[in-house]
Design a protein around this motif. Structure first.
Motif, PDB file in Angstrom:
ATOM      1  N   THR A 100       0.839  -1.200   0.000  1.00  0.00           N
ATOM      2  CA  THR A 100       0.000   0.000   0.000  1.00  0.00           C
ATOM      3  C   THR A 100       0.872   1.248   0.000  1.00  0.00           C
ATOM      4  O   THR A 100       0.592   2.217  -0.717  1.00  0.00           O
ATOM      5  CB  THR A 100      -0.933  -0.004   1.231  1.00  0.00           C
ATOM      6  OG1 THR A 100      -1.717  -1.186   1.202  1.00  0.00           O
ATOM      7  CG2 THR A 100      -1.842   1.210   1.235  1.00  0.00           C
ATOM      8  N   TRP A 101       1.920   1.235   0.798  1.00  0.00           N
ATOM      9  CA  TRP A 101       2.850   2.364   0.837  1.00  0.00           C
ATOM     10  C   TRP A 101       3.495   2.567  -0.541  1.00  0.00           C
ATOM     11  O   TRP A 101       3.605   3.690  -1.024  1.00  0.00           O
ATOM     12  CB  TRP A 101       3.919   2.107   1.897  1.00  0.00           C
ATOM     13  CG  TRP A 101       4.864   3.248   2.047  1.00  0.00           C
ATOM     14  CD1 TRP A 101       6.038   3.445   1.377  1.00  0.00           C
ATOM     15  CD2 TRP A 101       4.705   4.364   2.907  1.00  0.00           C
ATOM     16  NE1 TRP A 101       6.623   4.604   1.775  1.00  0.00           N
ATOM     17  CE2 TRP A 101       5.824   5.200   2.728  1.00  0.00           C
ATOM     18  CE3 TRP A 101       3.726   4.735   3.819  1.00  0.00           C
ATOM     19  CZ2 TRP A 101       5.990   6.386   3.410  1.00  0.00           C
ATOM     20  CZ3 TRP A 101       3.898   5.918   4.514  1.00  0.00           C
ATOM     21  CH2 TRP A 101       5.010   6.727   4.308  1.00  0.00           C
ATOM     22  N   SER A 102       3.902   1.461  -1.164  1.00  0.00           N
ATOM     23  CA  SER A 102       4.528   1.551  -2.489  1.00  0.00           C
ATOM     24  C   SER A 102       3.549   2.037  -3.540  1.00  0.00           C
ATOM     25  O   SER A 102       3.923   2.808  -4.432  1.00  0.00           O
ATOM     26  CB  SER A 102       5.091   0.184  -2.887  1.00  0.00           C
ATOM     27  OG  SER A 102       6.067  -0.244  -1.960  1.00  0.00           O
ATOM     28  N   ILE A 103       2.301   1.605  -3.442  1.00  0.00           N
ATOM     29  CA  ILE A 103       1.268   2.074  -4.383  1.00  0.00           C
ATOM     30  C   ILE A 103       1.059   3.562  -4.210  1.00  0.00           C
ATOM     31  O   ILE A 103       0.988   4.324  -5.196  1.00  0.00           O
ATOM     32  CB  ILE A 103      -0.049   1.283  -4.179  1.00  0.00           C
ATOM     33  CG1 ILE A 103       0.118  -0.159  -4.619  1.00  0.00           C
ATOM     34  CG2 ILE A 103      -1.199   1.949  -4.935  1.00  0.00           C
ATOM     35  CD1 ILE A 103      -1.028  -1.077  -4.201  1.00  0.00           C
ATOM     36  N   ALA A 104       0.960   4.021  -2.969  1.00  0.00           N
ATOM     37  CA  ALA A 104       0.774   5.444  -2.715  1.00  0.00           C
ATOM     38  C   ALA A 104       1.954   6.258  -3.222  1.00  0.00           C
ATOM     39  O   ALA A 104       1.781   7.359  -3.773  1.00  0.00           O
ATOM     40  CB  ALA A 104       0.568   5.681  -1.223  1.00  0.00           C
ATOM     41  N   THR A 105       3.145   5.738  -3.051  1.00  0.00           N
ATOM     42  CA  THR A 105       4.338   6.428  -3.542  1.00  0.00           C
ATOM     43  C   THR A 105       4.335   6.520  -5.063  1.00  0.00           C
ATOM     44  O   THR A 105       4.653   7.568  -5.634  1.00  0.00           O
ATOM     45  CB  THR A 105       5.610   5.692  -3.049  1.00  0.00           C
ATOM     46  OG1 THR A 105       5.592   5.624  -1.630  1.00  0.00           O
ATOM     47  CG2 THR A 105       6.866   6.382  -3.515  1.00  0.00           C
ATOM     48  N   GLU A 106       3.943   5.450  -5.719  1.00  0.00           N
ATOM     49  CA  GLU A 106       3.880   5.454  -7.198  1.00  0.00           C
ATOM     50  C   GLU A 106       2.827   6.439  -7.692  1.00  0.00           C
ATOM     51  O   GLU A 106       3.045   7.151  -8.667  1.00  0.00           O
ATOM     52  CB  GLU A 106       3.558   4.047  -7.717  1.00  0.00           C
ATOM     53  CG  GLU A 106       4.687   3.064  -7.618  1.00  0.00           C
ATOM     54  CD  GLU A 106       5.786   3.335  -8.626  1.00  0.00           C
ATOM     55  OE1 GLU A 106       5.492   3.790  -9.750  1.00  0.00           O
ATOM     56  OE2 GLU A 106       6.948   3.075  -8.275  1.00  0.00           O
ATOM     57  N   LEU A 107       1.694   6.490  -7.022  1.00  0.00           N
ATOM     58  CA  LEU A 107       0.616   7.381  -7.457  1.00  0.00           C
ATOM     59  C   LEU A 107       0.932   8.850  -7.165  1.00  0.00           C
ATOM     60  O   LEU A 107       0.431   9.747  -7.833  1.00  0.00           O
ATOM     61  CB  LEU A 107      -0.706   7.005  -6.786  1.00  0.00           C
ATOM     62  CG  LEU A 107      -1.292   5.658  -7.224  1.00  0.00           C
ATOM     63  CD1 LEU A 107      -2.536   5.346  -6.406  1.00  0.00           C
ATOM     64  CD2 LEU A 107      -1.583   5.654  -8.714  1.00  0.00           C
TER      65      LEU A 107
END
Length: 116
Positions: free
Chosen positions: A107-114
């Motif tokens: 989730t953290w990585s998804i938020a960072t990508e977005l």
């Protein structure tokens, strides 16, 4: 009639040997653990899609598999020939939090990508 022997004891022993015991669905927990491991492996790969798949494997798929394991295990416990394996229930209680922890990192990585 007098020459016949009663062999009921041997037949019943053979019948007991042929009866299959009912066991917990351990394969579902193995697959759930594999999903958590796969999700953890996907953490090192870059890309939004990779993290979405890792999140799904670590959370949704893992929780669904453990839920099906628990439901099936409860149903099988009703059978008189059930062989309990208490360790599997404890493993199920460990697999879900591990999957959720890995999913949280995704989730953290998804938020960072977005956010880029």
């Amino acid at each position: 009639m007098r020459g016949e022997e009663f062999t009921g004891g041997a037949d019943s022993a053979d019948a007991d040997a042929n009866v299959e015991r009912v066991r917990p669905p351990a394969s579902l927990l193995v697959i759930a653990a594999f999903c958590v491991g796969s999700s953890g492996t996907l953490l090192v790969l870059p890309g939004l899609l990779t993290h979405v798949v890792g999140y799904a494997l670590g959370s949704v798929v893992t929780i669904a598999l453990v839920g099906v394991f628990r439901r099936t295990d409860v149903q099988r416990r009703q059978h008189p020939l059930y062989l309990p394996r208490g360790a599997l229930t404890r493993y199920a209680g460990v697999i879900v939090p591990l999957g959720l922890a890995v999913a949280a990192v995704h989730t953290w990585s998804i938020a960072t990508e977005l956010a880029k």
